[in-house]
Design a protein around this motif. Structure first.
Motif, PDB file in Angstrom:
ATOM      1  N   LEU A 149      -5.847  12.155  -1.023  1.00  0.00           N
ATOM      2  CA  LEU A 149      -4.385  12.143  -0.940  1.00  0.00           C
ATOM      3  C   LEU A 149      -3.876  10.767  -0.539  1.00  0.00           C
ATOM      4  N   ILE A 150      -4.540  10.153   0.427  1.00  0.00           N
ATOM      5  CA  ILE A 150      -4.141   8.821   0.903  1.00  0.00           C
ATOM      6  C   ILE A 150      -4.283   7.798  -0.219  1.00  0.00           C
ATOM      7  N   GLU A 151      -5.426   7.803  -0.913  1.00  0.00           N
ATOM      8  CA  GLU A 151      -5.635   6.845  -1.998  1.00  0.00           C
ATOM      9  C   GLU A 151      -4.669   7.083  -3.159  1.00  0.00           C
ATOM     10  N   THR A 152      -4.359   8.332  -3.425  1.00  0.00           N
ATOM     11  CA  THR A 152      -3.389   8.636  -4.482  1.00  0.00           C
ATOM     12  C   THR A 152      -2.020   8.072  -4.124  1.00  0.00           C
ATOM     13  N   ARG A 153      -1.607   8.246  -2.863  1.00  0.00           N
ATOM     14  CA  ARG A 153      -0.328   7.690  -2.406  1.00  0.00           C
ATOM     15  C   ARG A 153      -0.340   6.172  -2.540  1.00  0.00           C
ATOM     16  N   LYS A 154      -1.427   5.538  -2.089  1.00  0.00           N
ATOM     17  CA  LYS A 154      -1.530   4.079  -2.184  1.00  0.00           C
ATOM     18  C   LYS A 154      -1.435   3.624  -3.643  1.00  0.00           C
ATOM     19  N   MET A 155      -2.130   4.335  -4.525  1.00  0.00           N
ATOM     20  CA  MET A 155      -2.124   3.981  -5.931  1.00  0.00           C
ATOM     21  C   MET A 155      -0.714   4.068  -6.512  1.00  0.00           C
ATOM     22  N   LEU A 156      -0.023   5.154  -6.227  1.00  0.00           N
ATOM     23  CA  LEU A 156       1.331   5.339  -6.754  1.00  0.00           C
ATOM     24  C   LEU A 156       2.286   4.285  -6.217  1.00  0.00           C
ATOM     25  N   CYS A 157       2.185   3.983  -4.924  1.00  0.00           N
ATOM     26  CA  CYS A 157       3.049   2.955  -4.325  1.00  0.00           C
ATOM     27  C   CYS A 157       2.739   1.589  -4.934  1.00  0.00           C
ATOM     28  N   SER A 158       1.455   1.300  -5.152  1.00  0.00           N
ATOM     29  CA  SER A 158       1.064   0.024  -5.758  1.00  0.00           C
ATOM     30  C   SER A 158       1.588  -0.089  -7.181  1.00  0.00           C
ATOM     31  N   MET A 159       1.460   0.982  -7.938  1.00  0.00           N
ATOM     32  CA  MET A 159       1.949   0.965  -9.315  1.00  0.00           C
ATOM     33  C   MET A 159       3.464   0.791  -9.347  1.00  0.00           C
ATOM     34  N   LYS A 160       4.139   1.486  -8.440  1.00  0.00           N
ATOM     35  CA  LYS A 160       5.602   1.406  -8.391  1.00  0.00           C
ATOM     36  C   LYS A 160       6.068  -0.016  -8.068  1.00  0.00           C
ATOM     37  N   SER A 161       5.309  -0.719  -7.220  1.00  0.00           N
ATOM     38  CA  SER A 161       5.680  -2.088  -6.838  1.00  0.00           C
ATOM     39  C   SER A 161       5.125  -3.136  -7.816  1.00  0.00           C
ATOM     40  N   GLY A 162       4.346  -2.685  -8.799  1.00  0.00           N
ATOM     41  CA  GLY A 162       3.804  -3.603  -9.795  1.00  0.00           C
ATOM     42  C   GLY A 162       2.508  -4.276  -9.377  1.00  0.00           C
ATOM     43  N   ASP A 163       1.916  -3.830  -8.281  1.00  0.00           N
ATOM     44  CA  ASP A 163       0.652  -4.413  -7.813  1.00  0.00           C
ATOM     45  C   ASP A 163      -0.504  -3.636  -8.437  1.00  0.00           C
TER      46      ASP A 163
END
Length: 96
Positions: A45-59
């Motif tokens: 769950l934590i890694e999924t959240r990190k992934m989504l936030c990273s994608m949203k910010s373009g990282d």
């Protein structure tokens, strides 16, 4: 028993029935069963959240890193389950 914050969830009838049946069979509360099921999934769950936030910010490099971590977590969990099944199989063959 530790008190956790309460949360309201909408679940399918099938999930509710299975949780109730598991609760009846095990003697554990539905809440404790849900906690027991979700807790091992927390790293995912934590890694999924990190992934989504990273994608949203373009990282996308950070997103790829999270995806790599998710693959490792999934592989580790699969290996643990396989080991558990082997242990069950060995116990079953000893009972014969």
């Amino acid at each position: 028993m530790k008190k956790y914050p309460r949360m309201s969830l909408s679940l399918t009838d099938e999930i509710v029935e299975e949780l109730k049946a598991l609760s009846k069979a095990s003697g554990a509360s539905v809440s404790s069963i849900v906690v027991d099921i979700i807790t091992p999934a927390l790293p995912s769950l934590i890694e999924t959240r990190k992934m989504l936030c990273s994608m949203k910010s373009g990282d996308f490099d950070a997103a790829k890193s999270s995806i790599d971590s998710l693959v490792k977590i999934t592989n580790d969990m699969t290996n643990e389950l396989n080991e558990a099944v082997k242990g069950i199989d060995k116990k079953g063959s000893q009972d014969d």
